[in-house]
Design a protein around this motif. Structure first.
Motif, PDB file in Angstrom:
ATOM      1  N   MET A  18       0.844  -1.166   0.000  1.00 18.30           N
ATOM      2  CA  MET A  18       0.000   0.000   0.000  1.00 18.30           C
ATOM      3  C   MET A  18       0.895   1.236   0.000  1.00 18.30           C
ATOM      4  O   MET A  18       1.854   1.317   0.730  1.00 18.30           O
ATOM      5  N   THR A  19       0.544   2.196  -0.818  1.00 16.58           N
ATOM      6  CA  THR A  19       1.325   3.423  -0.892  1.00 16.58           C
ATOM      7  C   THR A  19       0.686   4.496  -0.030  1.00 16.58           C
ATOM      8  O   THR A  19      -0.494   4.444   0.292  1.00 16.58           O
ATOM      9  N   ASP A  20       1.471   5.449   0.339  1.00 18.95           N
ATOM     10  CA  ASP A  20       0.973   6.553   1.140  1.00 18.95           C
ATOM     11  C   ASP A  20       0.043   7.416   0.300  1.00 18.95           C
ATOM     12  O   ASP A  20       0.232   7.569  -0.892  1.00 18.95           O
ATOM     13  N   ALA A  21      -0.967   7.960   0.933  1.00 22.04           N
ATOM     14  CA  ALA A  21      -1.917   8.820   0.241  1.00 22.04           C
ATOM     15  C   ALA A  21      -1.215  10.096  -0.219  1.00 22.04           C
ATOM     16  O   ALA A  21      -0.228  10.542   0.367  1.00 22.04           O
ATOM     17  N   SER A  22      -1.759  10.698  -1.274  1.00 18.59           N
ATOM     18  CA  SER A  22      -1.203  11.938  -1.800  1.00 18.59           C
ATOM     19  C   SER A  22      -1.371  13.070  -0.789  1.00 18.59           C
ATOM     20  O   SER A  22      -2.173  12.989   0.140  1.00 18.59           O
ATOM     21  N   LYS A  23      -0.623  14.137  -0.984  1.00 19.27           N
ATOM     22  CA  LYS A  23      -0.717  15.285  -0.076  1.00 19.27           C
ATOM     23  C   LYS A  23      -2.131  15.858  -0.030  1.00 19.27           C
ATOM     24  O   LYS A  23      -2.617  16.173   1.058  1.00 19.27           O
ATOM     25  N   PRO A  24      -2.831  15.990  -1.182  1.00 15.83           N
ATOM     26  CA  PRO A  24      -4.215  16.475  -1.090  1.00 15.83           C
ATOM     27  C   PRO A  24      -5.101  15.534  -0.268  1.00 15.83           C
ATOM     28  O   PRO A  24      -5.947  15.998   0.511  1.00 15.83           O
ATOM     29  N   GLN A  74      -4.061  13.580   2.182  1.00 12.93           N
ATOM     30  CA  GLN A  74      -3.652  13.760   3.565  1.00 12.93           C
ATOM     31  C   GLN A  74      -4.322  15.002   4.159  1.00 12.93           C
ATOM     32  O   GLN A  74      -4.826  14.969   5.276  1.00 12.93           O
ATOM     33  N   ARG A  75      -4.341  16.077   3.406  1.00 14.10           N
ATOM     34  CA  ARG A  75      -4.974  17.317   3.889  1.00 14.10           C
ATOM     35  C   ARG A  75      -6.473  17.098   4.080  1.00 14.10           C
ATOM     36  O   ARG A  75      -7.054  17.563   5.053  1.00 14.10           O
ATOM     37  N   ARG A  76      -7.111  16.387   3.161  1.00 15.03           N
ATOM     38  CA  ARG A  76      -8.539  16.099   3.288  1.00 15.03           C
ATOM     39  C   ARG A  76      -8.810  15.250   4.534  1.00 15.03           C
ATOM     40  O   ARG A  76      -9.825  15.450   5.215  1.00 15.03           O
ATOM     41  N   LEU A  77      -7.928  14.318   4.835  1.00 15.42           N
ATOM     42  CA  LEU A  77      -8.081  13.506   6.042  1.00 15.42           C
ATOM     43  C   LEU A  77      -7.975  14.376   7.296  1.00 15.42           C
ATOM     44  O   LEU A  77      -8.771  14.238   8.227  1.00 15.42           O
ATOM     45  N   GLU A  78      -7.007  15.270   7.324  1.00 18.66           N
ATOM     46  CA  GLU A  78      -6.860  16.177   8.460  1.00 18.66           C
ATOM     47  C   GLU A  78      -8.115  17.029   8.621  1.00 18.66           C
ATOM     48  O   GLU A  78      -8.632  17.185   9.736  1.00 18.66           O
ATOM     49  N   SER A 122     -11.183   5.493  11.257  1.00 17.25           N
ATOM     50  CA  SER A 122     -12.016   4.985  10.163  1.00 17.25           C
ATOM     51  C   SER A 122     -13.130   5.961   9.798  1.00 17.25           C
ATOM     52  O   SER A 122     -13.570   6.001   8.640  1.00 17.25           O
ATOM     53  N   ASP A 123     -13.585   6.775  10.745  1.00 12.56           N
ATOM     54  CA  ASP A 123     -14.603   7.776  10.436  1.00 12.56           C
ATOM     55  C   ASP A 123     -14.067   8.773   9.404  1.00 12.56           C
ATOM     56  O   ASP A 123     -14.770   9.143   8.464  1.00 12.56           O
ATOM     57  N   ALA A 124     -12.828   9.197   9.588  1.00 12.66           N
ATOM     58  CA  ALA A 124     -12.214  10.127   8.638  1.00 12.66           C
ATOM     59  C   ALA A 124     -11.952   9.438   7.302  1.00 12.66           C
ATOM     60  O   ALA A 124     -12.197  10.026   6.235  1.00 12.66           O
ATOM     61  N   ALA A 125     -11.483   8.200   7.341  1.00 14.89           N
ATOM     62  CA  ALA A 125     -11.222   7.466   6.094  1.00 14.89           C
ATOM     63  C   ALA A 125     -12.506   7.305   5.286  1.00 14.89           C
ATOM     64  O   ALA A 125     -12.512   7.493   4.072  1.00 14.89           O
ATOM     65  N   ARG A 126     -13.601   6.975   5.958  1.00 16.43           N
ATOM     66  CA  ARG A 126     -14.892   6.828   5.266  1.00 16.43           C
ATOM     67  C   ARG A 126     -15.364   8.158   4.689  1.00 16.43           C
ATOM     68  O   ARG A 126     -15.947   8.202   3.611  1.00 16.43           O
ATOM     69  N   ALA A 127     -15.138   9.252   5.436  1.00 16.12           N
ATOM     70  CA  ALA A 127     -15.575  10.566   4.978  1.00 16.12           C
ATOM     71  C   ALA A 127     -14.824  11.020   3.729  1.00 16.12           C
ATOM     72  O   ALA A 127     -15.384  11.707   2.879  1.00 16.12           O
ATOM     73  N   ASP A 184      -4.173   3.701   7.376  1.00 16.68           N
ATOM     74  CA  ASP A 184      -2.829   4.103   7.830  1.00 16.68           C
ATOM     75  C   ASP A 184      -2.632   5.598   7.627  1.00 16.68           C
ATOM     76  O   ASP A 184      -2.069   6.288   8.481  1.00 16.68           O
ATOM     77  N   SER A 185      -3.112   6.111   6.509  1.00 16.25           N
ATOM     78  CA  SER A 185      -2.998   7.543   6.232  1.00 16.25           C
ATOM     79  C   SER A 185      -3.819   8.359   7.217  1.00 16.25           C
ATOM     80  O   SER A 185      -3.398   9.434   7.638  1.00 16.25           O
ATOM     81  N   ALA A 186      -4.988   7.858   7.601  1.00 11.40           N
ATOM     82  CA  ALA A 186      -5.823   8.567   8.580  1.00 11.40           C
ATOM     83  C   ALA A 186      -5.126   8.617   9.936  1.00 11.40           C
ATOM     84  O   ALA A 186      -5.156   9.645  10.619  1.00 11.40           O
ATOM     85  N   ARG A 187      -4.488   7.522  10.314  1.00 12.79           N
ATOM     86  CA  ARG A 187      -3.751   7.520  11.583  1.00 12.79           C
ATOM     87  C   ARG A 187      -2.571   8.495  11.521  1.00 12.79           C
ATOM     88  O   ARG A 187      -2.280   9.184  12.501  1.00 12.79           O
TER      89      ARG A 187
END
Length: 89
Positions: free
Chosen positions: A1-7, A9-13, A31-36, A50-53
């Motif tokens: 699995m690759t790391d999510a893109s910067k956009p 990552q910002r959307r997750l934050e 998981s709430d943020a990942a689903r959103a 992993d990116s959400a964490r």
């Protein structure tokens, strides 16, 4: 699995902060943020966990959230297993 893109990552934050604003006084799961943020309609949101964490860890380092396990604040780098994200208490 690759790391999510910067956009992503910002959307997750942003999703983490928005969800916490909606649930005042309560915590959320990464998981709430990942689903959103996930755009699909299947279980693909799991690929963002992993990116959400990591997004939560960045927000914790900035003092905007705390990472908790069993009700106690923990260092995101030391957390193993399920965590909750909450506003600082």
């Amino acid at each position: 699995m690759t790391d999510a893109s910067k956009p992503t990552q910002r959307r997750l934050e942003q999703a983490i902060l928005s969800l916490l604003d909606q649930r005042v006084g309560r915590s959320i799961c990464p998981s709430d943020a990942a689903r959103a943020v996930y755009d699909g309609d299947d279980e693909g949101w799991r690929d963002l966990m992993d990116s959400a964490r990591r997004a939560a860890a960045r927000l914790a380092a900035a003092g905007e959230v705390e990472i908790a396990q069993r009700g106690h604040t923990v260092d995101p780098d030391d957390a193993r297993g399920p965590v909750r994200i909450r506003r600082p208490q």
